[in-house]
Scaffold this motif. Structure first.
Motif, short mmCIF file in Angstrom:
data_model
loop_
_atom_site.label_atom_id
_atom_site.label_comp_id
_atom_site.label_asym_id
_atom_site.label_seq_id
_atom_site.Cartn_x
_atom_site.Cartn_y
_atom_site.Cartn_z
N GLU A 155 34.36 -41.07 -81.29
CA GLU A 155 33.98 -39.69 -81.61
C GLU A 155 35.01 -39.08 -82.55
OE1 GLU A 155 31.56 -36.40 -81.68
OE2 GLU A 155 31.17 -38.38 -80.84
N SER A 161 37.46 -29.66 -82.70
CA SER A 161 37.14 -30.52 -81.56
C SER A 161 37.92 -30.09 -80.32
CB SER A 161 37.46 -31.98 -81.88
OG SER A 161 36.62 -32.46 -82.90
N GLU A 162 37.26 -30.17 -79.18
CA GLU A 162 37.91 -29.89 -77.89
C GLU A 162 38.14 -31.19 -77.15
OE1 GLU A 162 34.19 -31.04 -76.06
OE2 GLU A 162 34.74 -30.09 -77.96
N ARG A 164 38.97 -31.84 -73.21
CA ARG A 164 39.19 -31.18 -71.93
C ARG A 164 38.56 -31.98 -70.81
NH1 ARG A 164 34.53 -28.28 -70.63
NH2 ARG A 164 33.01 -28.09 -72.32
N ALA A 166 36.40 -32.70 -67.58
CA ALA A 166 35.14 -32.23 -66.98
C ALA A 166 34.92 -33.08 -65.74
CB ALA A 166 33.98 -32.37 -67.95
N SER A 171 35.78 -34.55 -71.97
CA SER A 171 34.78 -34.14 -72.95
C SER A 171 35.43 -34.04 -74.33
CB SER A 171 34.19 -32.78 -72.55
OG SER A 171 33.34 -32.28 -73.57
N ASN A 173 34.05 -33.13 -78.25
CA ASN A 173 32.89 -32.66 -79.02
C ASN A 173 31.64 -32.55 -78.14
OD1 ASN A 173 34.39 -32.55 -81.39
ND2 ASN A 173 33.80 -34.60 -82.05
N ASN A 174 31.88 -32.10 -76.89
CA ASN A 174 30.80 -31.93 -75.90
C ASN A 174 30.14 -33.25 -75.51
OD1 ASN A 174 30.98 -29.09 -75.58
ND2 ASN A 174 29.87 -28.80 -77.50
N LYS A 175 30.82 -34.36 -75.78
CA LYS A 175 30.36 -35.66 -75.31
C LYS A 175 31.34 -36.16 -74.27
CE LYS A 175 27.92 -37.03 -79.54
NZ LYS A 175 27.77 -38.07 -80.59
N ARG A 176 30.81 -36.69 -73.17
CA ARG A 176 31.66 -37.07 -72.05
C ARG A 176 31.99 -38.56 -72.09
NH1 ARG A 176 29.35 -33.62 -66.86
NH2 ARG A 176 29.66 -31.55 -67.79
#
Length: 252
Positions: A155, A161-162, A164, A166, A171, A173-176
């Motif tokens: 990714e 980009s984050e 963090r 979860a 996570s 780019n909102n992908k785990r």
């Protein structure tokens, strides 16, 4: 906008000065106005003259700046063979910087795995697994060492980009993603490698808890472009900074 532009501005300034001076003399010579009225009118005209001169000087400075930019642009165009190639090169650099272009080059690959060491000390079990802060330490060290492109588990990392936690996963780019993690970075292999493996660096800090962090140089790495959409709702480009606005912001 070269010599012709400069001459045009100079002519406008001269005509404007002549017109204001002529009007001032006409008002002064007129017998229908009192001395106070004439003096007030003269002050007004003088203020207008000063204001227009300042505007003309500002336009001239701007013209000179544009001429300098044009010279630089022309020089690049001559070297590259044309304006289209210069624009294409700038666009390509922008796409690389924004993560919208697939890139390839030498660099390092970092593989991180949770600790396999048994917890015999009674400390928190979370210390033995990889968290977002561990990945951020790796990413920040790579960026500081000059990495030009970074990806976590494929990714692409952007400026927005984050990274963090979860739950038990991370996570990006909102992908785990879950462990193990692979961080790929394109840049000077030796600088990137040394930044991570230096004494008491990232690798050593993770090794305290038994977290495996293997760093290896790679002669060729391919990092794919960011596949999501880039939509900036609030940030807008500024063509010219307002001096008054800047001053007010500094005073606050």
């Amino acid at each position: 906008m070269n010599k012709k532009g400069s001459i045009a501005i100079a002519i406008i300034c001269m005509l404007l000065t002549f017109m204001l001076t002529w009007q001032f003399r006409s008002v002064t010579a007129s017998g229908g106005l009192t001395n106070d009225t004439a003096r007030a009118r003269a002050d007004q005209l003088q203020g207008q003259l000063i204001s227009e001169q300042e505007k003309s000087e500002a336009l001239l400075r701007q013209l000179l700046e544009y001429q300098e930019e044009l010279k630089e642009f022309s020089a690049k165009a001559e070297k590259s063979g044309g304006y289209a190639e210069v624009l294409a090169d700038q666009l390509q650099q922008t796409m690389i910087l924004s993560g919208q272009a697939t890139v390839q080059g030498q660099g390092v690959i970092v593989k991180l795995s949770d600790s396999r060491r048994p917890n015999t000390t009674g400390v928190d079990e979370n210390n033995y697994v990889i968290h977002d802060e561990d990945l951020l330490k790796v990413v920040n060290e790579l960026r500081d060492a000059g990495a030009e492109a970074i990806a976590i588990n494929g990714e692409r990392m952007l400026a927005t980009s984050e990274v963090r936690c979860a739950g038990s996963i991370v996570s990006v780019n909102n992908k785990r993603f879950s462990a193990p993690y692979t961080v790929s970075a394109i840049g000077n292999p030796d600088q990137l490698y040394n930044a991570l493996t230096m004494r008491q660096g990232v690798v050593d800090s993770l090794a305290v808890w038994g977290i495996q962090c293997d760093v290896s140089r790679a002669p060729s790495i391919t990092i794919k472009a960011y596949e999501g959409a880039l939509d900036y709702k609030y940030a807008k480009p500024v063509k010219e900074l307002n001096t008054d606005t800047q001053t007010q912001g500094e005073e606050r």
